[in-house]
Scaffold this motif. Sequence first.
Motif, PDB file in Angstrom:
ATOM      1  N   PHE A   1     -35.211  33.807  36.522  1.00  0.00           N
ATOM      2  CA  PHE A   1     -34.550  33.147  37.745  1.00  0.00           C
ATOM      3  C   PHE A   1     -33.168  32.688  37.190  1.00  0.00           C
ATOM      4  CE2 PHE A   1     -39.025  32.168  38.493  1.00  0.00           C
ATOM      5  CZ  PHE A   1     -39.227  32.405  39.888  1.00  0.00           C
TER       6      PHE A   1
ATOM      7  N   VAL B   1     -33.715  30.332  34.243  1.00  0.00           N
ATOM      8  CA  VAL B   1     -35.075  30.100  33.546  1.00  0.00           C
ATOM      9  C   VAL B   1     -35.798  31.502  33.398  1.00  0.00           C
ATOM     10  CG1 VAL B   1     -37.329  28.918  33.966  1.00  0.00           C
ATOM     11  CG2 VAL B   1     -35.175  27.906  34.788  1.00  0.00           C
TER      12      VAL B   1
ATOM     13  N   ALA C   1     -38.881  32.494  33.166  1.00  0.00           N
ATOM     14  CA  ALA C   1     -40.229  32.399  33.668  1.00  0.00           C
ATOM     15  C   ALA C   1     -41.443  33.192  33.137  1.00  0.00           C
ATOM     16  CB  ALA C   1     -40.439  32.332  35.275  1.00  0.00           C
TER      17      ALA C   1
ATOM     18  N   PRO D   1     -49.849  25.240  30.071  1.00  0.00           N
ATOM     19  CA  PRO D   1     -48.920  23.996  30.734  1.00  0.00           C
ATOM     20  C   PRO D   1     -48.043  24.517  31.983  1.00  0.00           C
ATOM     21  CG  PRO D   1     -48.628  24.484  28.519  1.00  0.00           C
ATOM     22  CD  PRO D   1     -49.550  25.723  28.971  1.00  0.00           C
ATOM     23  N   SER D   2     -47.714  23.170  32.542  1.00  0.00           N
ATOM     24  CA  SER D   2     -46.643  23.493  33.682  1.00  0.00           C
ATOM     25  C   SER D   2     -45.485  24.117  33.475  1.00  0.00           C
ATOM     26  CB  SER D   2     -46.282  21.984  34.412  1.00  0.00           C
ATOM     27  OG  SER D   2     -46.016  22.110  35.480  1.00  0.00           O
ATOM     28  N   GLY D   3     -45.167  25.173  34.157  1.00  0.00           N
ATOM     29  CA  GLY D   3     -44.012  25.993  33.911  1.00  0.00           C
ATOM     30  C   GLY D   3     -44.073  27.232  33.203  1.00  0.00           C
ATOM     31  N   CYS D   4     -45.137  27.613  32.684  1.00  0.00           N
ATOM     32  CA  CYS D   4     -45.559  28.777  31.704  1.00  0.00           C
ATOM     33  C   CYS D   4     -45.401  29.935  32.754  1.00  0.00           C
ATOM     34  CB  CYS D   4     -46.678  28.761  31.049  1.00  0.00           C
ATOM     35  SG  CYS D   4     -48.161  28.631  32.031  1.00  0.00           S
ATOM     36  N   GLY D   5     -45.288  29.901  34.075  1.00  0.00           N
ATOM     37  CA  GLY D   5     -45.123  31.145  34.711  1.00  0.00           C
ATOM     38  C   GLY D   5     -46.427  31.631  35.511  1.00  0.00           C
ATOM     39  N   LYS D   6     -47.473  30.773  35.619  1.00  0.00           N
ATOM     40  CA  LYS D   6     -48.738  31.375  36.080  1.00  0.00           C
ATOM     41  C   LYS D   6     -48.486  31.455  37.792  1.00  0.00           C
ATOM     42  CE  LYS D   6     -50.673  27.216  35.605  1.00  0.00           C
ATOM     43  NZ  LYS D   6     -49.555  26.538  34.569  1.00  0.00           N
ATOM     44  N   SER D   7     -47.982  30.614  38.380  1.00  0.00           N
ATOM     45  CA  SER D   7     -47.703  31.093  39.514  1.00  0.00           C
ATOM     46  C   SER D   7     -46.743  32.404  39.930  1.00  0.00           C
ATOM     47  CB  SER D   7     -47.008  30.090  40.499  1.00  0.00           C
ATOM     48  OG  SER D   7     -47.792  28.771  40.507  1.00  0.00           O
ATOM     49  N   THR D   8     -45.693  32.270  38.912  1.00  0.00           N
ATOM     50  CA  THR D   8     -44.645  33.223  39.326  1.00  0.00           C
ATOM     51  C   THR D   8     -45.734  34.776  38.941  1.00  0.00           C
ATOM     52  OG1 THR D   8     -43.051  32.224  38.173  1.00  0.00           O
ATOM     53  CG2 THR D   8     -42.753  34.386  38.019  1.00  0.00           C
TER      54      THR D   8
ATOM     55  N   GLU E   1     -54.214  27.544  41.730  1.00  0.00           N
ATOM     56  CA  GLU E   1     -54.899  26.225  42.007  1.00  0.00           C
ATOM     57  C   GLU E   1     -55.411  25.469  43.152  1.00  0.00           C
ATOM     58  OE1 GLU E   1     -52.191  22.994  39.935  1.00  0.00           O
ATOM     59  OE2 GLU E   1     -51.075  24.602  39.412  1.00  0.00           O
TER      60      GLU E   1
ATOM     61  N   HIS F   1     -55.840  24.310  36.076  1.00  0.00           N
ATOM     62  CA  HIS F   1     -55.477  23.593  34.825  1.00  0.00           C
ATOM     63  C   HIS F   1     -56.610  23.117  34.351  1.00  0.00           C
ATOM     64  CE1 HIS F   1     -51.214  23.115  36.675  1.00  0.00           C
ATOM     65  NE2 HIS F   1     -51.066  23.311  35.213  1.00  0.00           N
TER      66      HIS F   1
HETATM   67  N1  LIG Z   1     -37.725  29.903  42.837  1.00  0.00           N
HETATM   68  C1  LIG Z   1     -37.414  29.566  41.528  1.00  0.00           C
HETATM   69  N2  LIG Z   1     -36.068  29.282  41.346  1.00  0.00           N
HETATM   70  C2  LIG Z   1     -36.070  28.841  40.145  1.00  0.00           C
HETATM   71  N3  LIG Z   1     -36.757  28.773  39.076  1.00  0.00           N
HETATM   72  C3  LIG Z   1     -38.299  28.732  39.470  1.00  0.00           C
HETATM   73  C4  LIG Z   1     -38.555  29.503  40.582  1.00  0.00           C
HETATM   74  N4  LIG Z   1     -39.905  29.254  40.590  1.00  0.00           N
HETATM   75  C5  LIG Z   1     -40.305  28.992  39.329  1.00  0.00           C
HETATM   76  N5  LIG Z   1     -39.214  28.677  38.725  1.00  0.00           N
HETATM   77  C6  LIG Z   1     -39.315  28.334  37.364  1.00  0.00           C
HETATM   78  O1  LIG Z   1     -40.135  29.133  36.522  1.00  0.00           O
HETATM   79  C7  LIG Z   1     -40.820  28.669  35.567  1.00  0.00           C
HETATM   80  C8  LIG Z   1     -42.328  29.074  35.982  1.00  0.00           C
HETATM   81  O2  LIG Z   1     -42.634  28.414  37.089  1.00  0.00           O
HETATM   82  P1  LIG Z   1     -44.200  28.689  37.666  1.00  0.00           P
HETATM   83  O3  LIG Z   1     -44.231  28.167  38.897  1.00  0.00           O
HETATM   84  O4  LIG Z   1     -44.571  30.144  37.685  1.00  0.00           O
HETATM   85  O5  LIG Z   1     -45.102  27.989  36.648  1.00  0.00           O
HETATM   86  P2  LIG Z   1     -46.606  27.545  36.683  1.00  0.00           P
HETATM   87  O6  LIG Z   1     -47.019  27.993  35.381  1.00  0.00           O
HETATM   88  O7  LIG Z   1     -47.106  28.083  38.117  1.00  0.00           O
HETATM   89  O8  LIG Z   1     -46.566  25.971  36.452  1.00  0.00           O
HETATM   90  P3  LIG Z   1     -47.564  25.026  37.489  1.00  0.00           P
HETATM   91  O9  LIG Z   1     -48.345  24.915  36.731  1.00  0.00           O
HETATM   92  O10 LIG Z   1     -46.634  23.603  37.430  1.00  0.00           O
HETATM   93  O11 LIG Z   1     -47.541  25.312  38.845  1.00  0.00           O
HETATM   94  C9  LIG Z   1     -40.506  27.106  35.746  1.00  0.00           C
HETATM   95  O12 LIG Z   1     -39.599  26.662  34.865  1.00  0.00           O
HETATM   96  C10 LIG Z   1     -40.027  26.947  36.926  1.00  0.00           C
HETATM   97  O13 LIG Z   1     -39.276  25.920  37.201  1.00  0.00           O
END
Ligand SMILES: Nc1ncnc2c1ncn2[C@@H]1O[C@H](COP(=O)(O)OP(=O)(O)OP(=O)(O)O)[C@@H](O)[C@H]1O
Lengths: 275, 273
Positions: A27, A36, A38, A57-64, A178, A211
């Motif tokens: 990102f 970032v 991701a 953990p939060s922020g490891c890119g699962k949603s991505t 989630e 989680h």
């Molecule tokens: N649209 C965006 N713009 C900038 N950074 C982003 C964006 N979306 C996600 N990120 C960053 O990318 C990283 C991965 O985000 P992601 O949402 O995939 O994490 P996650 O594993 O789903 O976390 P969570 O468990 O909190 O949902 C995070 O550091 C987040 O801050």
Amino acid sequence: MSISVTKLSSNGVLRGGVSFRNLSVVFPGHVNHPPVQALDHVSLEVRPREFVSLIGPSGCGKSTMLRVISDLITPTGGIALVDGEPPRKARLARDIGFVFQDAALLEWRSILDNVLLPLEIAGVPARERESRSRELIELVGLNGFEAARPRQLSGGMRQRASIARALSTRPRVLLMDEPFGAVDQITRDRLNMELVQITEKTNATVLFVTHSISEAVLLSDRVVVMSPRPGRILSVIDINLPRPRSLATRDDPHYTELIKFGAAELERGFARNEH
Amino acid sequence: MSTSLAEGSTPVADAEHGWIRYWPMLWPPIIATIIITTVWESITVYFDIPPYFIPSPSRIFEAFWAAPGTLLWHSGITLLEAIIGCIIGSFLGALLGTGFAYSSLLARGLLPFVIAANTIPVVAIAPIIILWFGHGIESKIAVTTFLCFFPLALNMMKGLQSYDRVIMDVFHVAAASPLQRFFKMRLPSALPYIFVGIKINVSFSIIGAIVAEFVQADRGLGFVIMTTYRNLNMPRLWAALAISALIGMVFFALVSLVERMVIPWHSSMRTES
Ligand SMILES: Nc1ncnc2c1ncn2[C@@H]1O[C@H](COP(=O)(O)OP(=O)(O)OP(=O)(O)O)[C@@H](O)[C@H]1O
Ligand SMILES: [Mg+2]
């Protein structure tokens, strides 16, 4: 009641395979905000009809990862494929179903009209989309609530409606981010058991973000443990528990073992997080 | 505030009761009106307040009853100007607001002008508009249109931007076209804002019409107020005021009723008892 026949391509091969090959997502940063990373060269092959959980953990890119497969994000490196084709193609073919943490129902529509929304968008004739949606409402156990408005339902019920909506177009791939994160533990247990039955009937490949390691073990064929900064796959755990899964699965000693192992792996991910 | 399923299924029963179901909403203002007029009447009589200073409710009604036809005719003119101006202004405002919501370039370029124009007092702009549109009813409609333009332009823009981001993702995954996104998601999400704008315009349109008639007119409530003031016929002036307030109230109530029918799902429509 048969909800869906197994999706076969013209040459008889099972469909719904998902591939991540050297996938990277960065990102862009702005002022005072570094870019970032991701996802960093993530590779994963998901077989058709497989149930794979992503945990970390939060922020490891699962949603991505889910957002890349649903064509909500374009990767900056590597490729993501659904049955060998770009996510965009699968999305336009309505082969992707997405259940978000927030049920995201349209509050001005009844539950029935919410469930049939994707079919309405796809231009499916009214009679057909309605009967399909009624089937799905029954499948997720919302019979009797067809005419109710979302605000009249509990969080768990809204999420069921959201699952029915995601399944309406008979997607090959069901993405769940989630989905039960906001419901209480007892409702969550019940929804988990229902999800086991739903996914057995729908034949979709499922990518499930959670989680909860116990939820992941209970539901999955494989659990993918991830670590953040940059987002990477730490390990992939095979869950060789007998199917179909049920509440009895929890009494299986192997189940407890797998959870312990998974929790230890997850711990490694968090440890990396602190450095 | 909890809306249970049982409550949700009551409309059938409500339909049998007809207007009686609005009774809880109706009686407080009715009682308040009776009390206020009684107190007002007693005070003016008791302290012997001269009618040109504060006429009693009965004097105001007498002034109205002396020539109800003409007063109602003038009110009709004002109402016509207000409604037409409100419709045209709201529509044009909504159109520009939609443009703003879809093009940040357009918003950045024109929004400062819209906000600046919005601060111009209507009394200052009315003579110019009347100069352009002539001495007929058209110029009063134009002033009203001008006034009703801004509330909808701003609320439409805000409303169309107020959609839920996750729902937008749902539409994206469902491969919805831009038109489907507009009609099935953004416009319904904007409806509460649109009604806020329309309700503002209900008052604005009557103010706009009357102010325009103040500047120049030979008919309408503004004209009546001007002439009665010159003749110090205060009870008749108060009657004209009362009618304009009454029109505004009925107009507002109608819009609220439509709002209840169009967006019963919105949280602002929940009656807390
Ligand atoms: N649209 C965006 N713009 C900038 N950074 C982003 C964006 N979306 C996600 N990120 C960053 O990318 C990283 C991965 O985000 P992601 O949402 O995939 O994490 P996650 O594993 O789903 O976390 P969570 O468990 O909190 O949902 C995070 O550091 C987040 O801050
Ligand atoms: Mg996430």
